[in-house]
Design a protein around this motif. Structure first.
Motif, PDB file in Angstrom:
ATOM      1  N   ALA A  85       0.827  -1.207   0.000  1.00  0.00           N
ATOM      2  CA  ALA A  85       0.000   0.000   0.000  1.00  0.00           C
ATOM      3  C   ALA A  85       0.864   1.261   0.000  1.00  0.00           C
ATOM      4  CB  ALA A  85      -0.921  -0.005   1.219  1.00  0.00           C
ATOM      5  N   THR A  86       1.965   1.219   0.740  1.00  0.00           N
ATOM      6  CA  THR A  86       2.871   2.377   0.777  1.00  0.00           C
ATOM      7  C   THR A  86       3.446   2.655  -0.610  1.00  0.00           C
ATOM      8  OG1 THR A  86       3.449   1.919   3.087  1.00  0.00           O
ATOM      9  CG2 THR A  86       4.971   3.284   1.830  1.00  0.00           C
ATOM     10  N   ARG A  87       3.821   1.598  -1.324  1.00  0.00           N
ATOM     11  CA  ARG A  87       4.336   1.791  -2.687  1.00  0.00           C
ATOM     12  C   ARG A  87       3.253   2.305  -3.626  1.00  0.00           C
ATOM     13  NH1 ARG A  87       6.679  -3.280  -1.569  1.00  0.00           N
ATOM     14  NH2 ARG A  87       5.066  -4.312  -2.838  1.00  0.00           N
ATOM     15  N   LEU A  88       2.051   1.761  -3.513  1.00  0.00           N
ATOM     16  CA  LEU A  88       0.982   2.132  -4.438  1.00  0.00           C
ATOM     17  C   LEU A  88       0.524   3.566  -4.221  1.00  0.00           C
ATOM     18  CD1 LEU A  88      -0.951   1.175  -6.645  1.00  0.00           C
ATOM     19  CD2 LEU A  88      -2.485   0.352  -4.845  1.00  0.00           C
ATOM     20  N   PHE A  89       0.386   3.967  -2.963  1.00  0.00           N
ATOM     21  CA  PHE A  89      -0.091   5.322  -2.666  1.00  0.00           C
ATOM     22  C   PHE A  89       1.038   6.346  -2.620  1.00  0.00           C
ATOM     23  CE2 PHE A  89      -3.728   2.853  -1.354  1.00  0.00           C
ATOM     24  CZ  PHE A  89      -4.812   3.671  -1.584  1.00  0.00           C
ATOM     25  N   GLU A  90       2.282   5.838  -2.677  1.00  0.00           N
ATOM     26  CA  GLU A  90       3.471   6.695  -2.702  1.00  0.00           C
ATOM     27  C   GLU A  90       3.544   7.625  -1.502  1.00  0.00           C
ATOM     28  OE1 GLU A  90       3.298   8.636  -6.496  1.00  0.00           O
ATOM     29  OE2 GLU A  90       4.236   6.937  -7.517  1.00  0.00           O
ATOM     30  N   ARG A  91       3.118   7.116  -0.369  1.00  0.00           N
ATOM     31  CA  ARG A  91       3.285   7.826   0.904  1.00  0.00           C
ATOM     32  C   ARG A  91       3.161   6.820   2.030  1.00  0.00           C
ATOM     33  NH1 ARG A  91      -1.153   9.756   3.824  1.00  0.00           N
ATOM     34  NH2 ARG A  91      -3.224   9.229   3.004  1.00  0.00           N
ATOM     35  N   SER A  92       3.551   7.234   3.227  1.00  0.00           N
ATOM     36  CA  SER A  92       3.535   6.323   4.367  1.00  0.00           C
ATOM     37  C   SER A  92       2.768   6.936   5.522  1.00  0.00           C
ATOM     38  CB  SER A  92       4.970   5.985   4.807  1.00  0.00           C
ATOM     39  OG  SER A  92       5.640   7.161   5.221  1.00  0.00           O
ATOM     40  N   ALA A  93       2.481   6.114   6.506  1.00  0.00           N
ATOM     41  CA  ALA A  93       1.810   6.564   7.727  1.00  0.00           C
ATOM     42  C   ALA A  93       2.211   5.616   8.843  1.00  0.00           C
ATOM     43  CB  ALA A  93       0.293   6.560   7.533  1.00  0.00           C
ATOM     44  N   GLU A  94       2.109   6.081  10.084  1.00  0.00           N
ATOM     45  CA  GLU A  94       2.465   5.243  11.222  1.00  0.00           C
ATOM     46  C   GLU A  94       1.501   4.067  11.322  1.00  0.00           C
ATOM     47  OE1 GLU A  94       2.842   7.200  14.915  1.00  0.00           O
ATOM     48  OE2 GLU A  94       4.346   8.645  14.233  1.00  0.00           O
ATOM     49  N   VAL A  95       2.057   2.882  11.512  1.00  0.00           N
ATOM     50  CA  VAL A  95       1.223   1.697  11.608  1.00  0.00           C
ATOM     51  C   VAL A  95       1.993   0.581  12.309  1.00  0.00           C
ATOM     52  CG1 VAL A  95       1.971   0.894   9.314  1.00  0.00           C
ATOM     53  CG2 VAL A  95      -0.140   0.006  10.282  1.00  0.00           C
ATOM     54  N   ASP A  96       1.275  -0.183  13.111  1.00  0.00           N
ATOM     55  CA  ASP A  96       1.804  -1.413  13.688  1.00  0.00           C
ATOM     56  C   ASP A  96       1.184  -2.554  12.898  1.00  0.00           C
ATOM     57  OD1 ASP A  96       2.511  -3.650  15.085  1.00  0.00           O
ATOM     58  OD2 ASP A  96       1.753  -2.972  17.036  1.00  0.00           O
ATOM     59  N   PRO A  97       1.938  -3.201  12.020  1.00  0.00           N
ATOM     60  CA  PRO A  97       1.347  -4.229  11.155  1.00  0.00           C
ATOM     61  C   PRO A  97       0.839  -5.458  11.891  1.00  0.00           C
ATOM     62  CG  PRO A  97       3.741  -4.220  10.950  1.00  0.00           C
ATOM     63  CD  PRO A  97       3.382  -3.022  11.766  1.00  0.00           C
ATOM     64  N   ASP A  98       1.183  -5.596  13.181  1.00  0.00           N
ATOM     65  CA  ASP A  98       0.713  -6.742  13.962  1.00  0.00           C
ATOM     66  C   ASP A  98      -0.499  -6.401  14.831  1.00  0.00           C
ATOM     67  OD1 ASP A  98       2.743  -8.455  13.014  1.00  0.00           O
ATOM     68  OD2 ASP A  98       4.162  -7.571  14.425  1.00  0.00           O
ATOM     69  N   ASP A  99      -1.014  -5.177  14.685  1.00  0.00           N
ATOM     70  CA  ASP A  99      -2.177  -4.732  15.455  1.00  0.00           C
ATOM     71  C   ASP A  99      -3.345  -4.511  14.498  1.00  0.00           C
ATOM     72  OD1 ASP A  99      -4.083  -3.573  17.023  1.00  0.00           O
ATOM     73  OD2 ASP A  99      -2.896  -1.852  17.635  1.00  0.00           O
ATOM     74  N   PRO A 100      -4.414  -5.315  14.587  1.00  0.00           N
ATOM     75  CA  PRO A 100      -5.539  -5.181  13.650  1.00  0.00           C
ATOM     76  C   PRO A 100      -6.143  -3.780  13.618  1.00  0.00           C
ATOM     77  CG  PRO A 100      -5.741  -7.216  14.909  1.00  0.00           C
ATOM     78  CD  PRO A 100      -4.607  -6.446  15.524  1.00  0.00           C
TER      79      PRO A 100
END
Length: 469
Positions: A85-100
């Motif tokens: 998603a970060t590559r597709l939207f060409e931006r990032s945001a804070e996220v814990d990928p192990d937290d639903p």
């Protein structure tokens, strides 16, 4: 040669590792080795000898290794989806990928770019058409918009799946070890003696079930008994009660603490019962409880273990509060596990039969129906069903906490392949890779090696059939 004494730092390090073992599947032998380090200088000679009998089988001091996992399967987080998603939207945001919840918030943040929300994930009904995209000022082609929409749908689906799998794993841990995995590290390390008992006792409870007619060993063995005997007035008994809700432990708690523990067990019992209800197949033969094609027996059995453990803890707390009279109004029964057909046939061939508790389960309303009020089941009803099945309702744990069993003698953890004991971990690895004892066809490329190992007598445990086809 003089034995090297542990330093305060090494003792603390051992305690930290013991705390980490609560959420993993360490062998009792390895936990015993850590206990010797954590309690170095506090143990008598006899205590060191007794614990040392287990510790000498530890993988730390020998060349021994186990082919069995030292952890329970953990749900895979959403790191891969976040990266995509970060590559597709060409931006990032804070996220814990192990937290639903964090994953869902991340998806919502990314979704603002295309006016997407977690409530609108239907690919046919919720996408914006061309005029709506123009009105929203989205300078994207239909293809690029659809790619982003699909990506966010996958993120939302991953968050939902991850939450379910994490919940199932937590219930599995509660069913096997109580609330030990929830004990904070600070509280755990503050009482080394209680901590060592909790870590060793839970490790014993995590020992895998053997494919056997004799049942499983009592997890409360001579080492657990020794460690519990070291606990006194200043011990953190609340921490011990998280993993061992027996009368001697609950008697050490105050009324408020027992009430809190009752609430914990009640919440798990209701939650796991609800999940069992969602997975119940009405066509299942309740009098036999044998796995049928299409059954997810692993999930069902894990949830049944959690429900039964919670029910046992709930009964123990009621008994400690002299409140078992509440069962006169509502007494939900146990939940039976699904049994593999080959094990059921083995029981029949050896003169055994279905667990008598299965007849009680079949005669009573389903537990979740009792808990949600759609069916009535009282202590009298359970007593009648138990008597019809030839069981004592109290001694069998249907209407009272099960009685204490005798202290077991420690024995080394067997090397198991799908419940069958194998003498050597290298052979165990090969047999597991080949698919032996799994109920599926043996892999052709490993069949010859597997047959050679079986012929050489590497299997030391019971098994009903030695067919390697």
């Amino acid at each position: 040669m003089t034995e090297r004494k542990a330093t305060p730092a090494s003792r603390h390090h051992a305690l930290v590792e013991l705390h980490g073992s609560l959420d993993r599947r360490y062998r009792p032998e390895d936990v015993a080795d850590l206990v010797l380090r954590a309690l170095d200088g506090r143990l008598s000679r006899r205590e060191r000898v007794v614990i040392g009998r287990a510790a000498r089988h530890s993988s730390r001091g020998t060349a021994w290794f186990s082919s069995m996992s030292a952890d329970y399967a953990r749900p895979v987080g959403g790191a891969r989806q976040v990266a995509a998603a970060t590559r597709l939207f060409e931006r990032s945001a804070e996220v814990d990928p192990d937290d639903p919840e964090s994953l869902l918030e991340f998806a919502a943040t990314m979704g603002r770019d295309i006016r997407w929300t977690p409530a609108g994930t239907d690919f046919l009904a919720d996408r914006l058409d061309r005029s709506a995209r123009d009105a929203a000022g989205l300078d994207l082609s239909k293809r690029q918009y659809n790619r982003r929409f699909r990506m966010l749908r996958r993120l939302a689906a991953k968050a939902g799946t991850l939450g379910v799998e994490q919940d199932k794993r937590r219930l599995l841990m509660v069913g096997i070890t109580g609330f030990g995995a929830d004990i904070p590290q600070e509280r755990f390390t503050a009482d080394p003696v209680a901590a060592c008992f909790v870590a060793y006792y839970t490790a014993r409870r995590k020992v895998r079930r053997e494919f056997s007619l004799s049942g499983r060993d009592n997890p409360f063995d001579e080492i657990a008994s020794l460690l519990l005997a070291r606990c006194g007035e200043r011990t953190d008994w609340w921490m011990i009660a998280q993993v061992r809700a027996t009368p001697d432990v609950l008697a050490r708690l105050g009324g408020e603490e027992r009430g809190r523990l009752l609430g914990q067990w009640s919440a798990v019992m209701r939650h796991s019962a609800g999940l069992l209800r969602d997975r119940w197949r009405p066509g299942t033969d309740r009098a036999q409880m044998i796995v049928r094609l299409g059954d997810d027996s692993t999930t069902w059995n894990n949830l049944a273990v959690a429900y039964n453990a919670a029910r046992a803890g709930w009964l123990a707390c009621l008994a400690s509060m002299d409140a078992l009279d509440l069962l006169d109004v509502a007494c939900p029964g146990k939940a039976m596990r699904l049994m593999a057909g080959d094990l059921a046939a083995w029981h029949r061939d050896t003169g055994g039969g279905v667990d008598p508790g299965t007849a009680v389960w079949a005669a009573l309303p389903l537990p979740w129906e009792v808990l949600d009020g759609t069916a009535t089941c009282t202590r009298s009803d359970v007593h009648s069903a138990c008597r019809a099945a030839g069981l004592d309702p109290e001694l069998s744990g249907w209407t009272a906490p099960a009685p204490r069993r005798g202290v077991a003698v420690f024995r080394p953890t067997p090397e198991l392949v799908h419940g069958v004991s194998v003498a050597d971990p290298v052979w165990a690895s090969l047999l597991r890779r080949a698919g032996v004892f799994s109920g599926r066809p043996v892999k052709p490329e490993l069949a010859a090696d597997a047959r050679h190992g079986l012929a050489a007598g590497v299997v030391t445990g019971d098994l009903p059939e030695r067919d390697t086809r």
